[in-house]
Design a protein around this motif. Sequence first.
Motif, PDB file in Angstrom:
ATOM      1  N   LYS A 256      10.111 -87.786  12.046  1.00 33.62           N
ATOM      2  CA  LYS A 256       8.813 -87.316  12.526  1.00 33.62           C
ATOM      3  C   LYS A 256       7.967 -86.884  11.332  1.00 33.62           C
ATOM      4  O   LYS A 256       8.488 -86.453  10.309  1.00 33.62           O
ATOM      5  CB  LYS A 256       8.998 -86.153  13.499  1.00 33.62           C
ATOM      6  N   GLY A 257       6.675 -87.004  11.490  1.00 35.13           N
ATOM      7  CA  GLY A 257       5.764 -86.601  10.422  1.00 35.13           C
ATOM      8  C   GLY A 257       4.405 -87.227  10.633  1.00 35.13           C
ATOM      9  O   GLY A 257       4.256 -88.189  11.388  1.00 35.13           O
ATOM     10  N   THR A 258       3.411 -86.680   9.940  1.00 38.99           N
ATOM     11  CA  THR A 258       2.042 -87.131  10.158  1.00 38.99           C
ATOM     12  C   THR A 258       1.438 -87.850   8.965  1.00 38.99           C
ATOM     13  O   THR A 258       0.416 -88.502   9.098  1.00 38.99           O
ATOM     14  CB  THR A 258       1.142 -85.927  10.500  1.00 38.99           C
ATOM     15  N   SER A 259       2.053 -87.739   7.790  1.00 40.49           N
ATOM     16  CA  SER A 259       1.456 -88.331   6.594  1.00 40.49           C
ATOM     17  C   SER A 259       2.547 -88.679   5.578  1.00 40.49           C
ATOM     18  O   SER A 259       3.731 -88.397   5.794  1.00 40.49           O
ATOM     19  CB  SER A 259       0.464 -87.358   5.959  1.00 40.49           C
ATOM     20  N   ALA A 260       2.108 -89.246   4.444  1.00 38.86           N
ATOM     21  CA  ALA A 260       3.044 -89.645   3.388  1.00 38.86           C
ATOM     22  C   ALA A 260       3.870 -88.468   2.879  1.00 38.86           C
ATOM     23  O   ALA A 260       4.980 -88.660   2.373  1.00 38.86           O
ATOM     24  CB  ALA A 260       2.278 -90.284   2.242  1.00 38.86           C
ATOM     25  N   ALA A 261       3.349 -87.266   3.019  1.00 37.49           N
ATOM     26  CA  ALA A 261       4.081 -86.079   2.563  1.00 37.49           C
ATOM     27  C   ALA A 261       5.375 -85.872   3.352  1.00 37.49           C
ATOM     28  O   ALA A 261       6.286 -85.183   2.885  1.00 37.49           O
ATOM     29  CB  ALA A 261       3.198 -84.838   2.680  1.00 37.49           C
ATOM     30  N   ASP A 262       5.471 -86.484   4.514  1.00 35.32           N
ATOM     31  CA  ASP A 262       6.649 -86.309   5.369  1.00 35.32           C
ATOM     32  C   ASP A 262       7.648 -87.450   5.244  1.00 35.32           C
ATOM     33  O   ASP A 262       8.654 -87.475   5.960  1.00 35.32           O
ATOM     34  CB  ASP A 262       6.207 -86.171   6.833  1.00 35.32           C
TER      35      ASP A 262
ATOM     36  N   CYS B 273       7.813 -91.903   7.597  1.00 36.82           N
ATOM     37  CA  CYS B 273       7.746 -91.126   8.830  1.00 36.82           C
ATOM     38  C   CYS B 273       6.846 -91.853   9.831  1.00 36.82           C
ATOM     39  O   CYS B 273       6.099 -92.780   9.481  1.00 36.82           O
ATOM     40  CB  CYS B 273       7.227 -89.721   8.554  1.00 36.82           C
ATOM     41  N   GLY B 274       6.884 -91.437  11.077  1.00 39.51           N
ATOM     42  CA  GLY B 274       6.118 -92.102  12.126  1.00 39.51           C
ATOM     43  C   GLY B 274       4.635 -92.177  11.844  1.00 39.51           C
ATOM     44  O   GLY B 274       3.991 -93.198  12.090  1.00 39.51           O
ATOM     45  N   GLY B 275       4.073 -91.095  11.296  1.00 38.62           N
ATOM     46  CA  GLY B 275       2.634 -91.057  11.057  1.00 38.62           C
ATOM     47  C   GLY B 275       2.161 -91.898   9.903  1.00 38.62           C
ATOM     48  O   GLY B 275       0.954 -92.128   9.754  1.00 38.62           O
ATOM     49  N   ASP B 276       3.088 -92.401   9.071  1.00 39.05           N
ATOM     50  CA  ASP B 276       2.713 -93.210   7.911  1.00 39.05           C
ATOM     51  C   ASP B 276       3.095 -94.671   8.088  1.00 39.05           C
ATOM     52  O   ASP B 276       2.944 -95.469   7.174  1.00 39.05           O
ATOM     53  CB  ASP B 276       3.380 -92.648   6.648  1.00 39.05           C
TER      54      ASP B 276
END
Length: 423
Positions: free
Chosen positions: A117-123, A325-328
């Motif tokens: 899970k995550g929203t951006s490259a940071a995750d 992650c999912g967001g990326d």
Amino acid sequence: MLTLQQIKTNPAEVVERLAVKGFDGKEPINRVLALDEQRRQLQLDNDNKAARLNRIATSIGALMKQGKRDEAEEAKKEVAALKEEQRAIADRLAETEQAQHDLLVTIPNLPCAMVPKGTSAADNVVEKTGGPMPDLPEDALPHWDLAKKYNLIDFDLGVKITGAGFPVYVGKGARLQRALIQFFLDQADEAGYTEIEPPYVVNEDSAYGTGQLPDKEAQMYHCELDNLYLIPTAEVPVTNIYRDVIIPEDALPKKNCAYSACFRREAGSYGKDVRGLNRLHQFDKVEIVRIERPEDSYAALEEMKDHVQGLLEKLGLPWHILRLCGGDMSFTSAITFDFEVWSAAQKRWLEVSSVSNFETYQANRLKCRYRGADKKTRLCHTLNGSALALPRIVAALLENNQTPEGIVVPECLRKYTGFDIIN
């Protein structure tokens, strides 16, 4: 796109998995199910009318033989009315199916269970790291200055001829490009990939089949007069070789590689991330594509990752692998691993490859299927990866291998370049 079976089997799970990509799937999934129920009711109504029509049509001949002409004429009128009702149902059925299809293509692929899970490259998660980190002096030059110093790439000339993001490779710079392309193709050949030389423009059906349309049209160059699109990657034409194809199970896997120029508008890109070779509108890349049985696709994904890792190790570049992650992740991917190399002068990681498994998502759009020993047809799994994209590889090679005497060429490329050092 997702299959109806995927959605109908467990809609709550589909909504939950889509949320990993940051997509709110509750309303569209409910709408897909409602349209499917509407479609089934229309089909049932049509089937019932067809059965009644057949019964009445069969009775007309008997009524005529019995001399019941008036009853036969009434039956004929009912047949005509039923046919008119069927035409209306067929129109509604076509509209419902089109509405359902139009909705399905707006829903992204489901991320597999391994996607964090995550929203951006940071995750994104660093899976693995390797390669020697260069030790350069503080005054080490970035690749755009090295390209100018050794007359390898003329960015200004590219602006004059076309515009920003279209560099001109000169002399040993052009030779280095050609060496990398041939090296990557030779390595793919050794790994069992059959080379394809594809067109650089594709039609709407091809762009739709691999998911560029309707999701990424703003990033593609469009030839409006002919309604053709310049390819953003060789994935598009190569994967479309298998559009509307049923492959015998014993002919799988299909393993292809292709060199191509790639064209991307990169709308909205600006700043330091676009300096030099970091982000271009035209660049060269060798792509690997695989068509697999579903039960084999994740083993194939690991093979592809190992292949890309091996290329970077032979080039002597420091690298790491990211599990996105999912967001990326992309709209079409079920799971993606990015490879990045360390740019010593820029002191940053540069993406050079994405390796993805799309499971049945692309195959459903492409109608790419295989026929098993039981004679049944099933959707294939499609995979692809960069092996490799050249611009940032060149950037890292120039920066990491700079010495007071010049830029050292990796040993694996010397038989292709014909020189050991750029000076």
